[in-house]
Design a protein around this motif. Structure first.
Motif, PDB file in Angstrom:
ATOM      1  N   ARG A 231     -65.441  -0.596   8.147  1.00 25.31           N
ATOM      2  CA  ARG A 231     -64.402  -1.243   8.946  1.00 25.31           C
ATOM      3  C   ARG A 231     -63.091  -1.356   8.178  1.00 25.31           C
ATOM      4  NH1 ARG A 231     -64.479  -6.362  12.067  1.00 25.31           N
ATOM      5  NH2 ARG A 231     -62.602  -5.277  12.752  1.00 25.31           N
ATOM      6  N   VAL A 232     -63.172  -1.691   6.892  1.00 26.48           N
ATOM      7  CA  VAL A 232     -61.964  -1.832   6.080  1.00 26.48           C
ATOM      8  C   VAL A 232     -61.284  -0.468   5.904  1.00 26.48           C
ATOM      9  CG1 VAL A 232     -61.079  -2.471   3.804  1.00 26.48           C
ATOM     10  CG2 VAL A 232     -62.838  -3.868   4.889  1.00 26.48           C
ATOM     11  N   ILE A 233     -62.074   0.568   5.677  1.00 20.80           N
ATOM     12  CA  ILE A 233     -61.492   1.908   5.515  1.00 20.80           C
ATOM     13  C   ILE A 233     -60.798   2.343   6.801  1.00 20.80           C
ATOM     14  CG2 ILE A 233     -62.047   4.332   5.119  1.00 20.80           C
ATOM     15  CD1 ILE A 233     -64.284   3.400   3.248  1.00 20.80           C
ATOM     16  N   ASP A 234     -61.421   2.076   7.945  1.00 19.87           N
ATOM     17  CA  ASP A 234     -60.788   2.411   9.223  1.00 19.87           C
ATOM     18  C   ASP A 234     -59.511   1.599   9.419  1.00 19.87           C
ATOM     19  OD1 ASP A 234     -62.787   4.197   9.765  1.00 19.87           O
ATOM     20  OD2 ASP A 234     -63.956   2.795  10.979  1.00 19.87           O
ATOM     21  N   TYR A 235     -59.557   0.356   8.986  1.00 18.20           N
ATOM     22  CA  TYR A 235     -58.379  -0.512   9.114  1.00 18.20           C
ATOM     23  C   TYR A 235     -57.207   0.033   8.291  1.00 18.20           C
ATOM     24  CZ  TYR A 235     -55.450  -4.508   7.757  1.00 18.20           C
ATOM     25  OH  TYR A 235     -54.393  -5.324   7.471  1.00 18.20           O
ATOM     26  N   ILE A 236     -57.483   0.495   7.102  1.00 14.30           N
ATOM     27  CA  ILE A 236     -56.419   1.044   6.239  1.00 14.30           C
ATOM     28  C   ILE A 236     -55.900   2.366   6.796  1.00 14.30           C
ATOM     29  CG2 ILE A 236     -55.954   1.987   3.952  1.00 14.30           C
ATOM     30  CD1 ILE A 236     -57.954  -0.031   2.865  1.00 14.30           C
ATOM     31  N   ASN A 237     -56.813   3.201   7.253  1.00 12.88           N
ATOM     32  CA  ASN A 237     -56.394   4.494   7.784  1.00 12.88           C
ATOM     33  C   ASN A 237     -55.603   4.370   9.079  1.00 12.88           C
ATOM     34  OD1 ASN A 237     -57.643   5.798   5.651  1.00 12.88           O
ATOM     35  ND2 ASN A 237     -59.552   6.132   6.754  1.00 12.88           N
ATOM     36  N   SER A 238     -55.742   3.246   9.765  1.00  7.51           N
ATOM     37  CA  SER A 238     -55.022   3.070  11.029  1.00  7.51           C
ATOM     38  C   SER A 238     -53.520   2.897  10.810  1.00  7.51           C
ATOM     39  CB  SER A 238     -55.571   1.861  11.785  1.00  7.51           C
ATOM     40  OG  SER A 238     -55.342   0.662  11.048  1.00  7.51           O
ATOM     41  N   THR A 239     -53.110   2.514   9.611  1.00  7.96           N
ATOM     42  CA  THR A 239     -51.688   2.348   9.287  1.00  7.96           C
ATOM     43  C   THR A 239     -51.384   3.161   8.041  1.00  7.96           C
ATOM     44  OG1 THR A 239     -51.776   0.099  10.166  1.00  7.96           O
ATOM     45  CG2 THR A 239     -49.863   0.685   8.837  1.00  7.96           C
ATOM     46  N   LYS A 240     -50.584   4.184   8.203  1.00  6.51           N
ATOM     47  CA  LYS A 240     -50.328   5.093   7.095  1.00  6.51           C
ATOM     48  C   LYS A 240     -49.664   4.374   5.923  1.00  6.51           C
ATOM     49  CE  LYS A 240     -48.408   9.618   6.007  1.00  6.51           C
ATOM     50  NZ  LYS A 240     -47.645  10.784   6.519  1.00  6.51           N
ATOM     51  N   THR A 241     -48.796   3.413   6.188  1.00  9.30           N
ATOM     52  CA  THR A 241     -48.133   2.688   5.101  1.00  9.30           C
ATOM     53  C   THR A 241     -49.137   1.932   4.246  1.00  9.30           C
ATOM     54  OG1 THR A 241     -46.064   2.472   6.333  1.00  9.30           O
ATOM     55  CG2 THR A 241     -46.460   0.883   4.580  1.00  9.30           C
ATOM     56  N   LEU A 242     -50.136   1.329   4.897  1.00 11.21           N
ATOM     57  CA  LEU A 242     -51.176   0.629   4.142  1.00 11.21           C
ATOM     58  C   LEU A 242     -51.948   1.610   3.267  1.00 11.21           C
ATOM     59  CD1 LEU A 242     -52.888  -2.063   6.421  1.00 11.21           C
ATOM     60  CD2 LEU A 242     -51.465  -2.406   4.404  1.00 11.21           C
ATOM     61  N   ARG A 243     -52.296   2.743   3.835  1.00 11.60           N
ATOM     62  CA  ARG A 243     -53.078   3.723   3.065  1.00 11.60           C
ATOM     63  C   ARG A 243     -52.279   4.250   1.882  1.00 11.60           C
ATOM     64  NH1 ARG A 243     -57.660   6.207   3.192  1.00 11.60           N
ATOM     65  NH2 ARG A 243     -57.891   8.292   2.310  1.00 11.60           N
ATOM     66  N   ILE A 244     -50.994   4.491   2.082  1.00 10.96           N
ATOM     67  CA  ILE A 244     -50.163   4.972   0.981  1.00 10.96           C
ATOM     68  C   ILE A 244     -50.089   3.924  -0.122  1.00 10.96           C
ATOM     69  CG2 ILE A 244     -47.814   5.590   0.324  1.00 10.96           C
ATOM     70  CD1 ILE A 244     -47.488   6.844   3.100  1.00 10.96           C
ATOM     71  N   MET A 245     -49.881   2.676   0.259  1.00  6.22           N
ATOM     72  CA  MET A 245     -49.710   1.614  -0.742  1.00  6.22           C
ATOM     73  C   MET A 245     -51.004   1.318  -1.494  1.00  6.22           C
ATOM     74  SD  MET A 245     -47.075   0.194  -1.811  1.00  6.22           S
ATOM     75  CE  MET A 245     -46.548  -1.108  -2.919  1.00  6.22           C
ATOM     76  N   CYS A 246     -52.118   1.728  -0.918  1.00 10.83           N
ATOM     77  CA  CYS A 246     -53.403   1.507  -1.596  1.00 10.83           C
ATOM     78  C   CYS A 246     -53.601   2.459  -2.774  1.00 10.83           C
ATOM     79  CB  CYS A 246     -54.556   1.649  -0.605  1.00 10.83           C
ATOM     80  SG  CYS A 246     -54.860   0.152   0.367  1.00 10.83           S
ATOM     81  N   HIS A 247     -52.570   3.213  -3.151  1.00  8.81           N
ATOM     82  CA  HIS A 247     -52.680   3.962  -4.406  1.00  8.81           C
ATOM     83  C   HIS A 247     -52.657   3.012  -5.592  1.00  8.81           C
ATOM     84  CE1 HIS A 247     -48.297   3.344  -4.547  1.00  8.81           C
ATOM     85  NE2 HIS A 247     -48.377   3.625  -5.831  1.00  8.81           N
ATOM     86  N   LEU A 248     -52.208   1.769  -5.362  1.00 11.98           N
ATOM     87  CA  LEU A 248     -52.229   0.747  -6.403  1.00 11.98           C
ATOM     88  C   LEU A 248     -53.547  -0.028  -6.331  1.00 11.98           C
ATOM     89  CD1 LEU A 248     -48.619  -0.759  -6.189  1.00 11.98           C
ATOM     90  CD2 LEU A 248     -49.505   0.847  -7.892  1.00 11.98           C
ATOM     91  N   PRO A 249     -54.353  -0.030  -7.383  1.00 13.89           N
ATOM     92  CA  PRO A 249     -55.588  -0.816  -7.370  1.00 13.89           C
ATOM     93  C   PRO A 249     -55.348  -2.294  -7.079  1.00 13.89           C
ATOM     94  CG  PRO A 249     -55.595   0.710  -9.214  1.00 13.89           C
ATOM     95  CD  PRO A 249     -54.234   0.794  -8.608  1.00 13.89           C
ATOM     96  N   LEU A 250     -54.218  -2.838  -7.526  1.00 12.38           N
ATOM     97  CA  LEU A 250     -53.917  -4.237  -7.247  1.00 12.38           C
ATOM     98  C   LEU A 250     -53.778  -4.474  -5.753  1.00 12.38           C
ATOM     99  CD1 LEU A 250     -53.159  -7.105  -8.123  1.00 12.38           C
ATOM    100  CD2 LEU A 250     -50.799  -6.331  -8.407  1.00 12.38           C
ATOM    101  N   PHE A 251     -53.120  -3.581  -5.042  1.00 10.12           N
ATOM    102  CA  PHE A 251     -52.958  -3.724  -3.599  1.00 10.12           C
ATOM    103  C   PHE A 251     -54.309  -3.574  -2.897  1.00 10.12           C
ATOM    104  CE2 PHE A 251     -51.627  -2.490   0.675  1.00 10.12           C
ATOM    105  CZ  PHE A 251     -50.624  -3.418   0.921  1.00 10.12           C
ATOM    106  N   CYS A 252     -55.138  -2.643  -3.371  1.00 19.42           N
ATOM    107  CA  CYS A 252     -56.488  -2.503  -2.814  1.00 19.42           C
ATOM    108  C   CYS A 252     -57.273  -3.801  -2.954  1.00 19.42           C
ATOM    109  CB  CYS A 252     -57.234  -1.372  -3.521  1.00 19.42           C
ATOM    110  SG  CYS A 252     -56.651   0.285  -3.104  1.00 19.42           S
ATOM    111  N   SER A 253     -57.132  -4.440  -4.110  1.00 23.62           N
ATOM    112  CA  SER A 253     -57.837  -5.697  -4.343  1.00 23.62           C
ATOM    113  C   SER A 253     -57.353  -6.787  -3.396  1.00 23.62           C
ATOM    114  CB  SER A 253     -57.641  -6.127  -5.798  1.00 23.62           C
ATOM    115  OG  SER A 253     -58.265  -7.362  -6.058  1.00 23.62           O
ATOM    116  N   ILE A 254     -56.046  -6.827  -3.132  1.00 19.50           N
ATOM    117  CA  ILE A 254     -55.491  -7.830  -2.221  1.00 19.50           C
ATOM    118  C   ILE A 254     -56.016  -7.603  -0.803  1.00 19.50           C
ATOM    119  CG2 ILE A 254     -53.346  -8.598  -1.129  1.00 19.50           C
ATOM    120  CD1 ILE A 254     -51.949  -8.088  -3.815  1.00 19.50           C
ATOM    121  N   VAL A 255     -56.022  -6.350  -0.352  1.00 21.20           N
ATOM    122  CA  VAL A 255     -56.531  -6.029   0.985  1.00 21.20           C
ATOM    123  C   VAL A 255     -58.009  -6.382   1.086  1.00 21.20           C
ATOM    124  CG1 VAL A 255     -56.976  -4.159   2.609  1.00 21.20           C
ATOM    125  CG2 VAL A 255     -54.808  -4.248   1.383  1.00 21.20           C
TER     126      VAL A 255
END
Length: 770
Positions: free
Chosen positions: A496-520
């Motif tokens: 569900r989380v992976i689908d949630y990130i893929n639904s918004t390209k900006t979120l997926r791009i920003m998840c190149h930062l491990p810190l942002f992944c941890s926040i999400v």
């Protein structure tokens, strides 16, 4: 037929070779033996002569003889008094003592009648005579074996020690083993190489006894230095084991789950993208725009792993033992350090390193102002190293690696020019001198050093410090999904989380930062825990960026600089946001020194302290380098620009999109309304054909949500009273989507509507005139 030939005439299973070897069956010996106690005496074996002839040996009347005890069983524990006496008699430092006596094979010859001499037969193991051709090993059974003493280490240590002997000396060592341990070493010594020799030694004796045997014979050969070398290897092995156990407790588990549950690092770790070149610039991937490359590296960098850092192959080809690992805030530098440490503990990498000492600057700060040495510093942080001697820090074979994590967290000034020289790890000085001399390679010049920092801080390291630089860039696309699959134990939640990130390209791009992944992941996990697995996840990307802002501005900043007041934070964000907004309108993404001065921004606060910006080097000309600054990502620039517009409107009553009020008289009596600000922002965005204000507009509308305003409340000087703001904004977006003929702009307006979420179906009362 001779006596010997007659004895070899027949064979019978279950006979003893002793009687046949005596060759005296016809001379009355059998009757004489029967008169004696058959169980008490036996006839020693006789070696056959060389001219036995082709006739087989008669073994019909051979006796059984008890099997000789194994070498390991023949060693008995000596008392402390015997041990003390042995120490007086033998000058060697080992625990082995030999008692020589004539062996049974020396009491007779082939043609001698002495072989008929009766020898008392041992009835049990206790009856074995002490005067045998064996070694008595003193083994303290009350002393528990150290867990570091393993078969691989023992094999390696003994092989390494014996490998230092010359060919002639090694042959002499072999002859001693063949002479005193014939039961174990019964093949020609010249046919046994070093590996087979040590393997046989460990096969027949315990690990402790193997070391004792080795040291005893080395001492007899006058190789006292090699005996000390063996003891040193054992000591370092014990220290390494205890240090590894300490580091395993410290780095083996991470607390990434919402609620503070600790999990093994290997269960959540995802491989990072580390490249062999620096100055790669920030990630400029964007959902709407195509931004030109901001760095000067035209070739694709070579990817490496933490296992490739300071390897033996690298040390052979490079004279530098100092590696600088850089990366923007939240890119995973500390994660890379943790991976390197655990790989060393498990011997998956850096096997050539004897000791690895992580020295985080967060922990080093406690020693500021104290007088101490490098050796003393290591022992304070890692008490397991108390056994190390001063010589271990200077030994070529004792390779040490120091990992100084977070140079950007060391906010005391590092003076590389005027710091005193320090070359002895046991000399006392202050922390600044130790750090500078370590990075200068003056202190422990044989040591290996890895320093992690944000890019801006590397400018303080002088060029003559002679270091190589690598950079960590965070996650690749596939690694982002892998991170969430490991982070969530429930596979349905991870999906569900992976689908949630893929639904918004900006979120997926920003998840190149491990810190942002941890926040999400933290936010999604909180939702699942409070509302269930099927609960709706946050629609607003503004919410996640606001969480990232506070993580950089407060949580991570506290390790790098003194605490800031809310007023100073607000003032800093307004200045930085104003710069971001003006650059965004011009389509500019590189910050110049002039931009800093015009906006009165402290670059120290923007780059190393908060990490909202980063610095890299470009080469616009062949012989000219230029230090360039930018935001850590273009979307962070857009977010800060939207925050500036919101704070300026809420705190100062100023609409940043309206340069000159049309009705000055009207403007004197009332300020701009939220509806006017939204209307101006949408119109300005529609005018930009390249879409450079699209993501900015999403953030601006997202900040009208109550959840986001609650997070940003500390930056507002007065509570916001916009009861219909969300509904008004939604109505405006729908109207502009209806009027606009540009599909790309309409798509972004639809995303803005999505940013408002379920509350976008609110009031439309005040927007009918827009």
């Amino acid at each position: 037929m001779s006596d010997v030939d007659e004895a070899m005439g027949t064979q019978s299973e279950g006979s003893s070779i002793g009687e046949a070897a005596s060759g005296r069956r016809e001379s009355g010996l059998e009757e004489e033996v029967e008169d004696e106690d058959e169980d008490l005496y036996y006839i020693p074996p006789r070696r056959p002569s060389l001219d036995l002839g082709p006739s087989p040996m008669d073994t019909t009347h051979w006796y059984y003889v008890d099997q000789a005890l194994s070498p390991a069983q023949s060693y008995s524990t000596m008392t402390s008094e015997e041990s003390d006496k042995m120490g007086e008699d033998d000058t060697s430092s080992t625990s082995v003592r030999r008692q020589r006596a004539d062996s049974y094979s020396s009491c007779y010859s082939v043609d001698s009648d002495d072989c008929e001499k009766k020898i008392r037969k041992a009835r049990s193991k206790e009856d074995v005579p002490e005067s045998s051709d064996t070694n008595k090993l003193i083994e303290n059974i009350s002393e528990k074996r150290h867990p570091s003493l393993t078969i691989p280490f023992t094999f390696k240590a003994i092989s390494k020690t014996l490998g230092k002997l010359s060919e002639f000396e090694l042959m002499g060592f072999k002859r001693k083993l063949w002479k005193y341990y014939p039961q174990s070493f019964n093949t020609p010594p010249q046919n046994t190489d070093l590996v087979d020799l040590v393997d046989r030694l460990l096969e027949c004796y315990s690990l402790e006894n193997s070391f004792q045997i080795t040291k005893t014979h080395l001492a007899e050969m006058g190789k006292k230095k090699l005996v000390e070398y063996v003891d040193t290897l054992c000591l370092r092995n014990e220290v390494r084991y205890e240090l590894a156990e300490c580091l395993k407790q410290k780095y083996g588990e991470v607390c990434e789950d919402y609620g503070g549950e600790k999990r093994p690092f290997d269960d959540v770790h995802t491989t990072l993208k580390i490249v062999s070149t620096c100055d790669n610039g920030p990630n400029i991937e964007h959902e709407v725009m195509k931004i030109g490359k901001l760095d000067s590296n035209q070739e694709a960098p070579k990817e490496i792993s933490t296992a490739d850092i300071l390897t033996p192959n690298y040390l052979e080809t490079s004279s530098s033992r100092f590696i600088l690992l850089t990366g923007v805030a939240g890119s995973g530098k500390s994660m890379a350090v943790r991976r390197l440490v655990l790989d060393w503990i498990e011997e998956r990498a850096h096997k050539h390193v004897t000791f690895l000492f992580p020295l985080p600057f967060r922990e080093l700060k406690q020693f500021e102002g104290e007088k101490l040495s490098l050796a003393g510093l290591v022992k304070k942080l890692y008490p397991a190293t108390e056994k190390l001697r001063d010589g271990d820090y200077r030994c070529d074979e004792c390779q040490m690696m120091f990992v100084l994590d977070g140079l950007d967290e060391y906010h005391w000034k590092i003076d590389f020019e005027n710091t005193e020289l320090l070359s002895d790890p046991t000399d006392t000085s202050n922390l600044k001198v130790i750090v500078v001399n370590l990075m200068r390679a003056r202190l422990l010049y044989r040591g290996l050093f890895l320093v992690t920092t944000r890019p801006y801080v590397r400018a303080c390291v002088p060029w003559d410090a002679h270091y190589n630089e690598i950079e960590v860039l965070g996650f690749r696309d596939t690694q982002r999904d892998e991170y969430f699959q490991k982070r969530f134990k429930d596979s349905n939640q991870a999906a569900r989380v992976i689908d949630y990130i893929n639904s918004t390209k900006t979120l997926r791009i920003m998840c190149h930062l491990p810190l942002f992944c941890s926040i999400v992941a933290d936010e999604c996990q909180r939702v699942f825990k409070e509302k269930g697995t099927h609960a709706e996840l946050p629609n607003s990307i503004t919410y996640m960026y606001t969480k990232l802002l506070f993580a950089l501005l407060r949580q991570n900043r506290k390790w790098r600089a003194p605490e800031n007041s809310v007023d100073k934070e607000r003032d800093f964000l307004i200045k930085l946001g104003k710069l971001a907004f003006s650059m965004l309108e011009r389509g500019q993404y590189k910050i110049t020194q002039t931009d800093w001065k015009e906006n009165g921004i402290n670059d120290q606060e923007a780059v190393p302290y908060t990490g909202l910006c980063t610095q890299y080097v470009t080469k616009p000309y062949v012989l000219f380098n230029e230090n360039v600054l930018s935001f850590i990502h273009p979307t962070m620039q857009e977010y800060l620009a939207a925050l500036y517009a919101m704070l300026t409107f809420a705190n100062l009553g100023k609409n940043v999109f309206e340069e000159k009020p049309k009705n000055k008289v009207k403007g004197m009596f009332r300020g701009p309304t939220p509806s006017e600000m939204y209307k101006n922002a949408v119109d300005r965005s529609l005018q930009c054909e390249d879409g450079r204000l699209d993501i900015f507009l999403r953030f601006l509308f997202g900040m009208t949500l109550k959840t986001n305003q609650e997070l940003l409340q500390p930056f507002f000087t007065s509570p916001l009273k916009w009861p219909t703001a969300t509904g008004d904004a939604a109505a405006l977006i729908r109207k502009r989507m209806k009027d606009s003929q540009n599909p790309e702009r309409n798509r972004n307006l639809h995303c803005c509507l999505k940013e408002l979420g379920s509350q976008s179906r609110g009031s439309v009362s005040s927007l009918t005139d827009c």
